[in-house]
Design an enzyme around this catalytic site. Structure first.
Site, PDB file in Angstrom:
ATOM      1  N   CYS A   1       0.929  -1.608  -0.008  1.00  0.00           N
ATOM      2  CA  CYS A   1       0.390   0.038  -0.026  1.00  0.00           C
ATOM      3  C   CYS A   1       1.249   1.254   0.467  1.00  0.00           C
ATOM      4  O   CYS A   1       2.088   1.514   0.325  1.00  0.00           O
ATOM      5  CB  CYS A   1      -0.665  -0.270   0.971  1.00  0.00           C
ATOM      6  SG  CYS A   1      -1.858  -1.215   1.216  1.00  0.00           S
TER       7      CYS A   1
ATOM      8  N   ARG B   1       3.612   0.386  -5.097  1.00  0.00           N
ATOM      9  CA  ARG B   1       3.666  -0.339  -3.796  1.00  0.00           C
ATOM     10  C   ARG B   1       1.720  -1.164  -3.852  1.00  0.00           C
ATOM     11  O   ARG B   1       1.690  -2.135  -3.088  1.00  0.00           O
ATOM     12  CB  ARG B   1       3.295   0.683  -2.579  1.00  0.00           C
ATOM     13  CG  ARG B   1       4.255   1.433  -2.446  1.00  0.00           C
ATOM     14  CD  ARG B   1       4.181   2.548  -1.291  1.00  0.00           C
ATOM     15  NE  ARG B   1       4.703   1.443  -0.351  1.00  0.00           N
ATOM     16  CZ  ARG B   1       5.300   1.534   0.336  1.00  0.00           C
ATOM     17  NH1 ARG B   1       6.606   1.499  -0.015  1.00  0.00           N
ATOM     18  NH2 ARG B   1       5.926   1.141   1.734  1.00  0.00           N
TER      19      ARG B   1
ATOM     20  N   TRP C   1      -2.858  -2.245  -2.091  1.00  0.00           N
ATOM     21  CA  TRP C   1      -2.606  -3.872  -2.190  1.00  0.00           C
ATOM     22  C   TRP C   1      -3.269  -4.934  -0.865  1.00  0.00           C
ATOM     23  O   TRP C   1      -3.105  -4.715   0.376  1.00  0.00           O
ATOM     24  CB  TRP C   1      -0.676  -4.019  -2.047  1.00  0.00           C
ATOM     25  CG  TRP C   1      -0.252  -5.749  -2.440  1.00  0.00           C
ATOM     26  CD1 TRP C   1      -0.502  -5.978  -4.070  1.00  0.00           C
ATOM     27  CD2 TRP C   1      -0.400  -6.068  -1.848  1.00  0.00           C
ATOM     28  NE1 TRP C   1      -0.008  -7.166  -4.091  1.00  0.00           N
ATOM     29  CE2 TRP C   1       0.242  -8.046  -2.409  1.00  0.00           C
ATOM     30  CE3 TRP C   1      -0.286  -6.842  -0.622  1.00  0.00           C
ATOM     31  CZ2 TRP C   1       0.575  -9.005  -1.733  1.00  0.00           C
ATOM     32  CZ3 TRP C   1      -0.044  -8.602   0.254  1.00  0.00           C
ATOM     33  CH2 TRP C   1       0.104  -9.327  -0.495  1.00  0.00           C
TER      34      TRP C   1
ATOM     35  N   ASN D   1      -1.289   2.338   6.083  1.00  0.00           N
ATOM     36  CA  ASN D   1      -0.042   1.653   5.450  1.00  0.00           C
ATOM     37  C   ASN D   1      -0.049   0.152   6.614  1.00  0.00           C
ATOM     38  O   ASN D   1       0.757   0.548   7.281  1.00  0.00           O
ATOM     39  CB  ASN D   1       0.907   1.782   4.016  1.00  0.00           C
ATOM     40  CG  ASN D   1       1.822   1.000   3.784  1.00  0.00           C
ATOM     41  OD1 ASN D   1       1.423   0.055   3.908  1.00  0.00           O
ATOM     42  ND2 ASN D   1       3.053   1.461   4.347  1.00  0.00           N
ATOM     43  N   GLY D   2      -0.083  -0.823   6.778  1.00  0.00           N
ATOM     44  CA  GLY D   2       0.578  -1.779   7.731  1.00  0.00           C
ATOM     45  C   GLY D   2      -0.782  -2.392   8.439  1.00  0.00           C
ATOM     46  O   GLY D   2      -1.621  -2.692   7.263  1.00  0.00           O
TER      47      GLY D   2
ATOM     48  N   GLU E   1      17.621 -16.049 -10.609  1.00  0.00           N
ATOM     49  CA  GLU E   1      16.933 -14.372 -10.409  1.00  0.00           C
ATOM     50  C   GLU E   1      16.322 -14.297 -12.100  1.00  0.00           C
ATOM     51  O   GLU E   1      15.363 -13.663 -12.336  1.00  0.00           O
ATOM     52  CB  GLU E   1      18.607 -13.730 -10.892  1.00  0.00           C
ATOM     53  CG  GLU E   1      18.304 -12.293 -11.559  1.00  0.00           C
ATOM     54  CD  GLU E   1      16.830 -11.690 -10.564  1.00  0.00           C
ATOM     55  OE1 GLU E   1      16.946 -12.132  -9.249  1.00  0.00           O
ATOM     56  OE2 GLU E   1      16.403 -10.729 -10.123  1.00  0.00           O
TER      57      GLU E   1
ATOM     58  N   LYS F   1      12.864 -13.957 -12.341  1.00  0.00           N
ATOM     59  CA  LYS F   1      12.069 -12.569 -12.849  1.00  0.00           C
ATOM     60  C   LYS F   1      10.921 -12.665 -14.685  1.00  0.00           C
ATOM     61  O   LYS F   1      10.244 -12.533 -15.233  1.00  0.00           O
ATOM     62  CB  LYS F   1      13.218 -11.500 -14.115  1.00  0.00           C
ATOM     63  CG  LYS F   1      13.542 -10.231 -14.249  1.00  0.00           C
ATOM     64  CD  LYS F   1      14.043  -8.995 -13.236  1.00  0.00           C
ATOM     65  CE  LYS F   1      13.181  -9.815 -12.011  1.00  0.00           C
ATOM     66  NZ  LYS F   1      13.838  -9.210 -10.387  1.00  0.00           N
TER      67      LYS F   1
ATOM     68  N   GLU G   1       7.610 -13.469 -12.325  1.00  0.00           N
ATOM     69  CA  GLU G   1       7.003 -12.713 -11.977  1.00  0.00           C
ATOM     70  C   GLU G   1       6.355 -11.865 -12.921  1.00  0.00           C
ATOM     71  O   GLU G   1       4.899 -11.123 -13.042  1.00  0.00           O
ATOM     72  CB  GLU G   1       7.621 -11.821 -10.912  1.00  0.00           C
ATOM     73  CG  GLU G   1       8.853 -11.480 -11.292  1.00  0.00           C
ATOM     74  CD  GLU G   1       9.604 -10.120 -10.106  1.00  0.00           C
ATOM     75  OE1 GLU G   1      10.538 -10.055 -10.341  1.00  0.00           O
ATOM     76  OE2 GLU G   1       8.153  -9.647  -9.473  1.00  0.00           O
TER      77      GLU G   1
ATOM     78  N   HIS H   1      18.998 -35.175 -10.323  1.00  0.00           N
ATOM     79  CA  HIS H   1      17.796 -35.523  -9.572  1.00  0.00           C
ATOM     80  C   HIS H   1      16.508 -35.509  -9.648  1.00  0.00           C
ATOM     81  O   HIS H   1      16.364 -35.515  -7.890  1.00  0.00           O
ATOM     82  CB  HIS H   1      18.620 -34.746  -8.034  1.00  0.00           C
ATOM     83  CG  HIS H   1      20.406 -34.987  -7.939  1.00  0.00           C
ATOM     84  ND1 HIS H   1      21.255 -36.512  -7.715  1.00  0.00           N
ATOM     85  CD2 HIS H   1      21.300 -34.716  -8.205  1.00  0.00           C
ATOM     86  CE1 HIS H   1      22.026 -36.864  -8.101  1.00  0.00           C
ATOM     87  NE2 HIS H   1      22.640 -35.082  -8.417  1.00  0.00           N
TER      88      HIS H   1
ATOM     89  N   LYS I   1       5.684  -3.692  -4.293  1.00  0.00           N
ATOM     90  CA  LYS I   1       7.174  -3.444  -4.164  1.00  0.00           C
ATOM     91  C   LYS I   1       7.755  -4.003  -2.942  1.00  0.00           C
ATOM     92  O   LYS I   1       8.414  -4.535  -3.185  1.00  0.00           O
ATOM     93  CB  LYS I   1       7.797  -2.036  -5.374  1.00  0.00           C
ATOM     94  CG  LYS I   1       8.496  -1.478  -5.430  1.00  0.00           C
ATOM     95  CD  LYS I   1       9.675  -2.417  -6.572  1.00  0.00           C
ATOM     96  CE  LYS I   1      10.605  -2.493  -6.847  1.00  0.00           C
ATOM     97  NZ  LYS I   1      11.503  -2.927  -7.441  1.00  0.00           N
TER      98      LYS I   1
HETATM   99  C1  AGP Z   1      12.150  -9.080  -7.493  1.00  0.00           C
HETATM  100  O1  AGP Z   1      11.712  -8.716  -9.281  1.00  0.00           O
HETATM  101  C2  AGP Z   1      10.593  -8.872  -6.693  1.00  0.00           C
HETATM  102  N1  AGP Z   1       9.449  -7.994  -6.549  1.00  0.00           N
HETATM  103  C3  AGP Z   1      10.944  -9.041  -4.851  1.00  0.00           C
HETATM  104  O2  AGP Z   1      11.087 -10.837  -4.936  1.00  0.00           O
HETATM  105  C4  AGP Z   1      12.247  -8.444  -3.887  1.00  0.00           C
HETATM  106  O3  AGP Z   1      13.261  -8.688  -4.555  1.00  0.00           O
HETATM  107  C5  AGP Z   1      11.812  -8.610  -2.996  1.00  0.00           C
HETATM  108  O4  AGP Z   1      10.814  -9.347  -2.629  1.00  0.00           O
HETATM  109  C6  AGP Z   1      12.697  -8.073  -2.341  1.00  0.00           C
HETATM  110  O5  AGP Z   1      12.496  -6.937  -1.844  1.00  0.00           O
HETATM  111  P1  AGP Z   1      13.507  -6.265  -1.341  1.00  0.00           P
HETATM  112  O6  AGP Z   1      15.171  -5.958  -1.757  1.00  0.00           O
HETATM  113  O7  AGP Z   1      12.798  -4.335  -0.960  1.00  0.00           O
HETATM  114  O8  AGP Z   1      13.753  -6.229   0.575  1.00  0.00           O
END
Ligand code: AGP
Length: 605
Positions: A2, A27, A75, A99-100, A477, A481, A484, A500, A600
């Protein structure tokens, strides 16, 4: 998650709030809303589901009356993404955004229900509105009623609150969720993140946990939640150096695309001024004392992948044992005390709840704490014993790209900083060449040379990313990517693990993307890829020096990287993996900057 925003000043507030909320949209984007005064000092609340564009449509030409106003993007955690659950929430004269999470929501709700309160939403936030309103109606002044209400609340919150009886006033509170105040000429802003008001001011105060602020136009008074308002003081604002340009798409179609191509600048800015003679990051040992006996890195998602690379750099250069932990798991395990150990939290946002929790859990057992974050003023920066800032600039796309590159850059510097002996000038010079090499590589990456592999990947039933050594974190990674933003099945593996279990998935239609930076393990990697091809898998190799004569032998297609040092190759391969995911997601018509179900910064567990 949020995002919240508040304004108090002499301008019509809605254009300011809407532009700020747009910049906070990363966010969350399930719903949004604003509350503002009209010319007769009546409060209006406009809420809608979906993105800020939907809110803009609802707001139309309305600009709001000068004075205070608040806004929110959501969110969803408590309750579905409906208009009723969207913020702001109102109770009598009080309207607020949050937010929280309110942890004692149920107990408070039952109590309020017994007092005759009717709830209109499924959110925990509505409880806060009723609590403040009831304290206000009992006779407290506006800021004191917020204090009285919050003394009953357990949980985390960043709040922006307005009151029908005080059209110029704004009260904001921070407890466990980020909140920053920006001050301009006769006006002030509060928001979950700096880009929301970067176009209006660079004078910023980052609120601390347990602080409350009373804002009226350009006057800002800050105090502790328990202190009487008469003791609150004007805080010291500092100037942030972030360029507002970072928070604009410019000529790019998406923030993610722009941020991939800003990777070289992120690395350059992160290196800048960090190497003095043959020493890197001199401030590190000054802040934390001696070299550690061991290092434990904690992080989530992409930051965790950067940590996995960091382990390889640091162990090889320093001989210090490094373990890398997923923050949400580590924090709930018994943590063995280590007086000589460092806990290193890595987080782009500096606000990820699990990473902060893991650092705190380790600190309590005697670890020295180091934060690595991209956001100045974030909780991680403020609460770690020492902090290294990456300088990627604001990252808006939900999928992390340039921030990952900056994290890898700082971890390379850390490996130099902790090296026991003299670091050769050759090594330093080779590192300093990385951003320039990356820059020229990125310039070549815009060509159509990726089209055939992108087409192949798009048509695959499953995409596996596999590598050894340095290429294993890169594979993880690449897969994250890809998942997501394309929403397609994908996974990352150490190549040696494929046989395995995961190799059972391989059949015609399955593509394996294999980063191949780590030349020391290439022969073994090639054997693994042969095994994949033998079972009908299609192999796309990504690296330098991949011989054309081997096409059809151990790979089917390739993306060539220039022959460079492994350090440079990591950044180049990461950029390609980001770009492949980006291009496929765009072809699929997905919302690349705001992929479904994600936000985010993950500020809840
Ligand atoms: C990355 O593409 C993601 N959106 C997510 O995995 C992100 O890296 C993770 O939530 C950690 O966030 P931060 O680096 O702000 O702690």
């Amino acid at each position: 998650m949020c995002g919240i925003m508040g304004y108090s000043g002499a301008r019509p507030p809605l254009p300011i709030l809407l532009s700020g909320l747009e910049r906070l949209e990363y966010r969350g984007y399930d719903s949004s809303g604003v509350a503002f005064f009209d010319d007769s000092d009546e409060i209006h609340v406009i809420r809608t589901t979906g993105k800020i564009s939907a809110l803009k449509d609802r707001v139309g030409k309305e600009e709001g009356h000068p004075g205070s106003a608040i806004g929110h993007i959501r969110w969803a955690t408590h309750g579905a993404a409906t208009v009723q659950n969207a913020h702001p929430h109102q109770s009598g004269p009080i309207v607020l955004v949050h937010n929280g999470i309110v942890e004692n929501e149920q107990a408070l709700k039952e109590e309020l229900r017994r007092e005759g309160v009717r709830f209109d939403s499924d959110t925990d936030t509505e409880v806060l509105a009723h609590l403040v309103s009831s304290a206000y109606r009992a006779g407290s002044d506006f800021p004191s009623s917020v204090q009285a209400a919050l003394s009953r609340v357990e949980g985390s919150y960043a709040l922006a609150i307005i009151s029908r009886d005080h059209p110029s006033d704004l009260v904001v509170v921070r407890q466990g969720a980020p909140l920053l105040i920006g001050v301009g000429e006769g006006e002030a802003f509060a928001a979950s993140d700096i880009p929301a008001f970067l176009h209006f001011t660079r004078q910023v105060y980052s609120m601390k946990n347990g602080e409350i602020a009373f804002i009226r136009h350009g006057s800002v008074k800050v105090g502790k939640l328990l202190d009487p308002p008469s003791e609150w003081k004007t805080p010291e604002f500092s100037t942030v150096s972030w360029d507002p340009f970072f928070a604009e798409k410019g000529t790019y179609r998406h923030f993610m695309e722009k941020e991939i191509f800003e990777g070289s600048r992120a690395v350059m800015d992160t290196f800048s001024g960090r190497i003095v003679g043959d020493r890197a990051l001199p401030e590190l040992l000054e802040a934390l004392g001696e070299r550690p006996g061991s290092i434990t890195m904690v992080a989530c998602g992409t930051s965790w992948h950067a940590a996995l690379l960091g382990r390889l750099f640091i162990e090889a250069a320093t001989g210090i044992p490094v373990s890398v932990e997923i923050a949400s798991e580590f924090r709930y395990r018994p943590i063995l005390s280590s007086r000589e150990g460092w806990i290193v939290g890595i987080s782009q946002s500096g606000e990820t709840a699990d990473t902060l929790g893991a650092i705190e859990a380790a600190r309590k057992t005697g670890y020295k704490t180091l934060g690595i974050t991209n956001v100045p003023g974030s909780t991680m920066e403020r609460e770690s014993g020492a902090c290294l800032l990456t300088h990627a600039g604001p990252e808006i796309g939900v999928a992390s790209t340039k921030a990952f590159q900056a994290q890898v850059a700082i971890l390379l510097l850390m490996s130099l900083a902790l090296s026991p002996g003299h670091v050769s000038m050759e090594r330093i010079e080779s590192l300093l060449r990385v951003p320039v090499r990356l820059e020229s590589f990125l310039e070549s990456m815009v060509s159509e040379r990726f089209d055939p592999v992108i087409d192949r990947i798009r048509q695959s039933t499953l995409v596996l990313f596999a590598g050894r050594g340095l290429d294993y974190p890169l594979s993880l990674e690449g897969a994250l990517k890809f998942k997501e933003i394309t929403y397609r099945p994908a996974d990352g593996y150490p190549s040696g693990e494929l046989k395995h279990g995961p190799i059972a998935l391989v059949e015609p239609g399955v593509t394996i993307v294999a980063p191949m930076i780590d030349s020391s393990l290439r022969t073994k990697e090639v054997s693994n890829l042969r095994e994949i091809r033998a079972r009908g898998g299609y192999v796309i190799a990504l690296g330098p020096d991949i011989e054309e004569s081997q096409r059809g032998v151990w790979y089917d297609d390739k993306v060539d990287l220039p022959h460079e040092s492994a350090s440079t190759g990591i950044f180049q391969a990461a950029a390609v993996l980001q770009y492949l995911a980006y291009r496929v997601a765009v072809m699929l018509g997905n919302d690349v900057d705001q992929p479904r179900n994600l936000a985010k910064s993950v500020t809840v567990e």
